[in-house]
Design a protein around this motif. Structure first.
Motif, mmCIF file in Angstrom:
data_model
loop_
_atom_site.group_PDB
_atom_site.id
_atom_site.type_symbol
_atom_site.label_atom_id
_atom_site.label_comp_id
_atom_site.label_asym_id
_atom_site.label_seq_id
_atom_site.Cartn_x
_atom_site.Cartn_y
_atom_site.Cartn_z
ATOM 1 N N ASP A 116 -3.617 -5.816 4.998
ATOM 2 C CA ASP A 116 -4.674 -6.603 4.372
ATOM 3 C C ASP A 116 -5.322 -7.516 5.404
ATOM 4 O O ASP A 116 -4.646 -8.032 6.291
ATOM 5 C CB ASP A 116 -4.087 -7.478 3.255
ATOM 6 C CG ASP A 116 -3.678 -6.655 2.044
ATOM 7 O OD1 ASP A 116 -4.230 -5.557 1.874
ATOM 8 O OD2 ASP A 116 -2.826 -7.127 1.287
ATOM 9 N N ASP B 161 -3.282 0.653 -3.389
ATOM 10 C CA ASP B 161 -2.982 -0.760 -3.205
ATOM 11 C C ASP B 161 -2.508 -1.331 -4.530
ATOM 12 O O ASP B 161 -3.208 -1.229 -5.535
ATOM 13 C CB ASP B 161 -4.274 -1.460 -2.746
ATOM 14 C CG ASP B 161 -3.987 -2.768 -2.043
ATOM 15 O OD1 ASP B 161 -2.974 -3.405 -2.380
ATOM 16 O OD2 ASP B 161 -4.790 -3.139 -1.175
ATOM 17 N N HIS C 239 -9.324 -4.246 4.664
ATOM 18 C CA HIS C 239 -8.121 -3.698 5.302
ATOM 19 C C HIS C 239 -8.329 -3.395 6.778
ATOM 20 O O HIS C 239 -9.444 -3.170 7.233
ATOM 21 C CB HIS C 239 -7.696 -2.405 4.588
ATOM 22 C CG HIS C 239 -7.193 -2.641 3.203
ATOM 23 N ND1 HIS C 239 -7.988 -2.482 2.098
ATOM 24 C CD2 HIS C 239 -5.982 -3.044 2.759
ATOM 25 C CE1 HIS C 239 -7.284 -2.787 1.023
ATOM 26 N NE2 HIS C 239 -6.067 -3.128 1.389
ATOM 27 N N HIS D 80 0.869 -1.168 0.000
ATOM 28 C CA HIS D 80 0.000 0.000 0.000
ATOM 29 C C HIS D 80 0.904 1.215 0.000
ATOM 30 O O HIS D 80 1.549 1.499 0.992
ATOM 31 C CB HIS D 80 -0.901 -0.014 1.233
ATOM 32 C CG HIS D 80 -1.600 -1.330 1.409
ATOM 33 N ND1 HIS D 80 -1.162 -2.293 2.278
ATOM 34 C CD2 HIS D 80 -2.682 -1.842 0.787
ATOM 35 C CE1 HIS D 80 -1.964 -3.347 2.201
ATOM 36 N NE2 HIS D 80 -2.891 -3.101 1.294
ATOM 37 N N HIS E 15 -10.215 -6.586 -1.585
ATOM 38 C CA HIS E 15 -9.955 -7.221 -0.288
ATOM 39 C C HIS E 15 -10.100 -6.163 0.798
ATOM 40 O O HIS E 15 -10.107 -4.972 0.511
ATOM 41 C CB HIS E 15 -8.576 -7.891 -0.249
ATOM 42 C CG HIS E 15 -7.425 -6.967 -0.529
ATOM 43 N ND1 HIS E 15 -6.939 -6.736 -1.785
ATOM 44 C CD2 HIS E 15 -6.690 -6.190 0.291
ATOM 45 C CE1 HIS E 15 -5.943 -5.871 -1.729
ATOM 46 N NE2 HIS E 15 -5.771 -5.515 -0.472
HETATM 47 ZN ZN LIG Z 1 -4.529 -4.212 0.463
#
Ligand SMILES: [Zn+2]
Ligand SMILES: [Zn+2]
Length: 147
Positions: A108, A89, A97, A42, A95
């Motif tokens: 993640d 990201d 966080h 990130h 996904h």
């Molecule tokens: Zn991520």
């Protein structure tokens, strides 16, 4: 030669996306994309600027921001809607966080259960869902151990 993603392959991916969107392929876009594609993480525009100045002297922060926004539009990166500095990201697949309110780290989460439930609830209420983001905030394990 890197067996996973040789530079030519990384470049070809971006070139295909830029041309597909009718956009110009520039050395700057290619160079920033190579850095972004090198590590899954990130990244902030500030961090990317620090890494890129060796290859791209004279590069300015607004350019890095606009290039990251462009990459987000192209689906190369995903902008994470978390508190604090904008984070991009390098894994564009959806996904969830966790972000730490103390040190600002963004991690993640290995689940999509919250996002799936939120999407179903929105759809059940008759809304058309475009995307769903779950960001859990709190104090990370590292900071909690320090306290
Ligand atoms: Zn991520
Ligand atoms: Zn922390």
């Amino acid at each position: 030669m890197d067996a996973v993603a040789p530079t030519a392959e990384v470049d070809a991916r971006l070139v295909a996306r830029l041309r597909g969107a009718g956009l110009r392929v520039t050395p700057q876009r290619l160079a920033l994309h190579r850095i972004v594609a090198a590590t899954p993480r990130h990244v902030t525009a500030e961090a990317l600027l620090r890494e890129a100045t060796a290859d791209l002297p004279g590069l300015a922060l607004p350019t890095v921001y606009s290039t990251l926004e462009l990459f987000a539009e192209l689906g190369v990166v995903r902008r994470v809607a978390a508190p604090g500095a904008a984070r991009y990201d390098t894994d564009p697949t959806p996904h969830d966080h966790f972000t730490c309110t103390r040190c600002g780290t963004l991690l993640d989460l290995d689940t999509s259960a919250g996002r799936a439930a939120a999407t179903r609830a929105a759809e059940a209420a008759g809304h058309r869902v475009a995307s769903a983001t779950v960001v859990v905030t709190g104090v990370c394990a590292g900071c909690a151990a320090d306290a």
